[in-house]
Design a protein around this motif. Structure first.
Motif, PDB file in Angstrom:
ATOM      1  N   ARG A   1       4.734  60.618 119.981  1.00 33.00           N
ATOM      2  CA  ARG A   1       4.760  60.706 118.510  1.00 33.00           C
ATOM      3  C   ARG A   1       5.634  61.867 118.059  1.00 33.00           C
ATOM      4  N   MET A   2       5.572  62.958 118.782  1.00 31.11           N
ATOM      5  CA  MET A   2       6.357  64.138 118.454  1.00 31.11           C
ATOM      6  C   MET A   2       7.850  63.833 118.522  1.00 31.11           C
ATOM      7  N   ALA A   3       8.233  63.029 119.502  1.00 25.38           N
ATOM      8  CA  ALA A   3       9.651  62.725 119.693  1.00 25.38           C
ATOM      9  C   ALA A   3      10.208  61.867 118.559  1.00 25.38           C
ATOM     10  N   ARG A   4       9.335  61.183 117.816  1.00 26.20           N
ATOM     11  CA  ARG A   4       9.790  60.290 116.751  1.00 26.20           C
ATOM     12  C   ARG A   4       9.723  60.924 115.365  1.00 26.20           C
ATOM     13  N   LEU A   5       9.334  62.190 115.277  1.00 30.01           N
ATOM     14  CA  LEU A   5       9.300  62.871 113.985  1.00 30.01           C
ATOM     15  C   LEU A   5      10.709  63.275 113.569  1.00 30.01           C
ATOM     16  N   ARG A   6      10.925  63.306 112.273  1.00 26.45           N
ATOM     17  CA  ARG A   6      12.255  63.591 111.744  1.00 26.45           C
ATOM     18  C   ARG A   6      12.301  65.015 111.183  1.00 26.45           C
ATOM     19  N   LEU A   7      13.226  65.799 111.710  1.00 27.87           N
ATOM     20  CA  LEU A   7      13.438  67.183 111.289  1.00 27.87           C
ATOM     21  C   LEU A   7      14.737  67.254 110.506  1.00 27.87           C
ATOM     22  N   GLY A   8      14.685  67.877 109.326  1.00 28.43           N
ATOM     23  CA  GLY A   8      15.925  67.964 108.568  1.00 28.43           C
ATOM     24  C   GLY A   8      15.741  68.475 107.164  1.00 28.43           C
ATOM     25  N   ASP A   9      16.659  68.124 106.310  1.00 29.86           N
ATOM     26  CA  ASP A   9      16.693  68.599 104.935  1.00 29.86           C
ATOM     27  C   ASP A   9      15.374  68.287 104.236  1.00 29.86           C
TER      28      ASP A   9
END
Length: 766
Positions: free
Chosen positions: A319-327
């Motif tokens: 699940r962690m690998a599919r989280l989106r990090l960004g603006d």
């Protein structure tokens, strides 16, 4: 950017930005001064408020000086009398108007919050701003009801409020709304990093409130310290780090300021083998990752039962690998930016230390600037900094356990006690764990649930006092202040009559510890009436606290069972009325018997409440005893004062170490026979006579005494509050001569201060 066919094949999200335009237009009025007396001051001594995601300056705001704080407090004091006398219905209209205007500008608040804080726009838009508005609506109702629901209480006056950067607008609402509803005026200092939504709120206050009711002074820690130290502030409400909370407790000791502290946490997230693992994984996502871990109550210590630990950790990593990090202004982003480079550096430092101490760090990406990818710490022990200290970043630490008892032991192996999350399909298991975990808030099969009608606050070094609900309103109301005559009467402690050097001392009287009479380690002193009395010291207090800690069975009894003991005590006290009358007089004995009957009657009647909060949940505000309490009894009523303070404490399940009247302690020691013949279990009441100032300080510093009441002179009260700064136990210190025989001797404050509220959230009817 993928075309439609490619998007349907990959299911990747495209950008979905929220426009910052309206917020940037509002910021064109910068630089900002302070908001004092209904107006913004001329900007001076400016510093930058930044956008942590872009690293750009959003606006410049003023650094508050001692002079600025003085002006704000003066404005608040000037407005205080009029606002307190404003009818509750009119205050309700004002709070309702604030809520309506915030609702009208909700999108502006959300965008400005995200720009300044770095959290994802969907969290600001869907959680923080609606909850802040909810607080003003909710407390508009309390403003209309306060005179009927809290008779005899009045507002403190001027409240100094200091809030952190993780929930800038929501924390403002938690503090300002109840303060105004109760009739107080406010001087608020927002966090140095995130002052902008507070300044937007000031704009609305200028349209709705009389000048001086709300004042906002921006600045760093020095500005907050000036507010804490100000002699004309009646209450301080602080949310922030435990270290700063400890300093505030020390700085306000003896000042008479009321105090609410909501401090740090390292909350346990307990996953039982029978839990819905997919739901629990989403709970970790919600508790830690969606908010960058910048929540003091986040369940960052994940405890998983060994039978499912491997599967659970694998699902967490996936699940962690599919989280989106960004603006954070992108509505499709899960994790935004940390609030400031200083915080990003701190998170990186803790993670480096955790790895050096043996933990394995799993990160779903690379840290860049203020952006920290979601992560897990595994393979660590309880002494690892990643397990013991707040990280305040999107990283969870995971550890397995075998039995429920081990889960409770690991959960409570911390100096904090803010919140906990428990996951199990068995209501029996979940509620049993909830009762044992030391936390002010417990979520069952959920996490990070908040509502204006649900008390929130911590235990241990997570602070004391509650915000939200009825308990939160009580925190902004006070009993009548002591008169000048009462203060003068208690200007100095009563002397210890006599000394060891005099001859003919009767050493038959002893301390009462653990159900046994014990010789004092500190010797004896003459006392009148009743002859010599033992002098307890630090060692005697230590023994008494140990005895009280072993008497936990008393806390586990039902209210009815404890009531039977107190009824029996009243009966036996009546039988010995003549003996006690020789010590304190018939009138005081009669009042003492009545007081015993009064608290026997209350023992099984202190109700919790089921709060109307989030749909699909039953939210219980439960009254939980502290455990071991210290009680410094009043000097002026040797028997009645002893029973008026000890009995309410034990009535609701606490065990007590009592220091009776300093000048006439033997009436309390005479109670030993009554206690022993009334089936009061050993260790429930322990009596240590001696110098109250010395013994109060020892009890305050003792980590195993969870709360302390002090009815004494100003110096003794101040010393106790100062000594309690180390472990942050709640101290109820009263510098006043109560009418112990009258209504003041049975006031509701005894009930309120004998328990702490534990808020338990249960799924219900979902």
């Amino acid at each position: 950017m993928p075309n439609l066919t490619e998007a349907l094949a990959t299911m990747e999200y495209g950008p979905s930005p929220e426009s910052p335009g309206p917020a940037l237009d509002w910021l064109k009025r910068a630089p900002f001064g302070h908001f004092i007396g209904g107006k913004f001051t001329r900007p001076a001594d400016l510093f930058d408020a930044i956008n942590p995601a872009a690293g750009a300056v959003l606006a410049q705001v003023s650094q508050g000086s001692v002079k600025d704080v003085n002006r704000a407090v003066t404005a608040a004091r000037k407005a205080a009398k009029g606002w307190a006398k404003t009818p509750g219905a009119d205050r309700a209209r004002a709070l309702y108007a604030l809520a309506r205007r915030m609702q009208k500008h909700a999108r502006l608040f959300a965008v400005l919050e995200t720009l300044n804080n770095g959290k994802p726009i969907r969290e600001s838009r869907d959680i923080d701003v609606p909850l802040a508005i909810r607080h003003f609506y909710h407390h508009a109702g309390w403003a209309a009801l306060v005179e009927d629901e809290f008779p005899g209480l009045h507002p403190h006056g001027v409240c100094g409020q200091i809030i952190p950067w993780n929930f800038p607008l929501l924390m403002l609402a938690w503090k300002v709304a109840p303060a105004l509803a109760a009739g107080n005026t406010v001087v608020l200092k927002p966090a140095e990093y995130t002052p902008l939504t507070a300044l937007l709120f000031a704009d609305i206050c200028a349209q709705v409130l009389p000048p001086g009711v709300v004042n906002i002074v921006t600045g760093d820690g020095a500005t907050g310290a000036a507010l804490v130290d100000h002699g004309d502030v009646d209450k301080i409400a602080f949310t922030g780090s435990t270290e700063v909370g400890r300093a505030i407790r020390g700085a306000t000791a003896g000042s008479g300021k009321a105090l609410t502290l909501e401090l740090g946490g390292k909350s346990p997230f307990i996953v039982m083998a029978d839990a819905d693992l997919e739901a629990a994984v989403e709970g970790v996502v919600d508790a830690i990752w969606f908010n960058q871990g910048e929540v003091c109550c986040a369940g960052s210590r994940v405890l998983v039962q060994a039978a499912v630990a491997e599967r659970f950790i694998a699902r967490l990593k996936d699940r962690m690998a599919r989280l989106r990090l960004g603006d954070p202004m992108d509505k499709g982003v899960d994790i935004g930016a940390l609030v400031h480079p200083v915080q990003a550096a701190r998170v990186g430092s803790i993670l480096d230390q955790a790895v050096e101490q043996g933990a394995e760090l799993h990160l779903a990406g690379t840290a860049v600037g203020n952006f920290c990818p979601p992560g897990l710490l595994t393979g660590l022990g309880t002494s690892n900094i990643g397990w013991s200290d707040e990280i305040f970043g999107p990283v969870a630490a995971v550890m397995s356990f075998r039995t429920p008892a081990e889960a409770v032991e690991l959960a409570n192996a911390t100096r904090y006690g803010l919140a906990a999350s428990i996951w199990s399909e068995s209501a029996t298991v979940a509620m049993d764990l909830a009762a044992q975990v030391k936390a002010g808030v417990v979520w069952i099969n959920g996490t990070n649930l908040f509502d204006a009608n649900a008390p929130f606050g911590g235990m241990r070094e997570s602070g004391f006092g509650r915000e939200g609900g009825r308990a939160g309103m009580l925190a902004y109301l006070a009993a009548p202040a002591p008169s000048g005559k009462e203060r003068k009467a208690l200007a100095a402690p009563a002397p210890l009559p006599g000394d060891e050097g005099a001859g003919g001392i009767d050493r038959t009287r002893k301390l009462y510890v653990g159900g046994k009479q014990a010789r004092p380690d500190g010797g004896y002193s003459f006392a009148a009436p009743g002859g010599a009395a033992p002098l307890g010291n630090r060692k005697d207090i230590r023994n008494a606290v140990e005895a009280a800690a072993k008497a936990g069975g008393w806390t586990g009894l039902s209210g009815h069972a404890r009531a039977q003991v107190l009824w029996f005590l009243a009966e036996n006290l009546t039988a010995r009325a003549r003996d006690f009358a020789a010590l304190v007089g018939e009138k005081e004995v009669a009042a003492a018997i009545d007081r015993a009957l009064y608290w026997a009657g209350w023992t099984d009647k202190l109700e919790g409440r089921a709060a109307d909060t989030v749909s699909g949940h039953l939210t219980l505000a439960l009254n939980e005893p502290f455990g071991v309490m210290g009680v410094i009894c009043p000097d002026e009523a040797p028997l009645l004062g002893f029973l008026s303070t000890v009995l309410p404490a034990i009535a609701f399940g606490n065990r007590v170490v009592a220091v009776p009247s300093q000048s006439a302690p033997n009436a309390a020691l005479e109670m030993v026979q009554v206690l022993e013949t009334s089936d009061v279990p050993a260790g429930v009441v322990n009596i240590v006579t001696g110098a109250q100032a010395e013994l109060a300080a020892v009890l305050a510093a003792h980590d195993d005494a969870a709360a302390l009441w002090v009815f004494a002179d100003p110096a003794t009260c101040a010393a106790a509050e100062r000594a309690a700064a180390g472990n942050l136990k709640p101290v109820w210190a009263e510098v006043r001569a109560r009418d112990w025989a009258g209504a003041e001797g049975r006031a509701g404050a005894f009930r309120a201060n004998a328990v702490q509220v534990k808020t338990v959230w249960l799924p219900y009817g979902a």
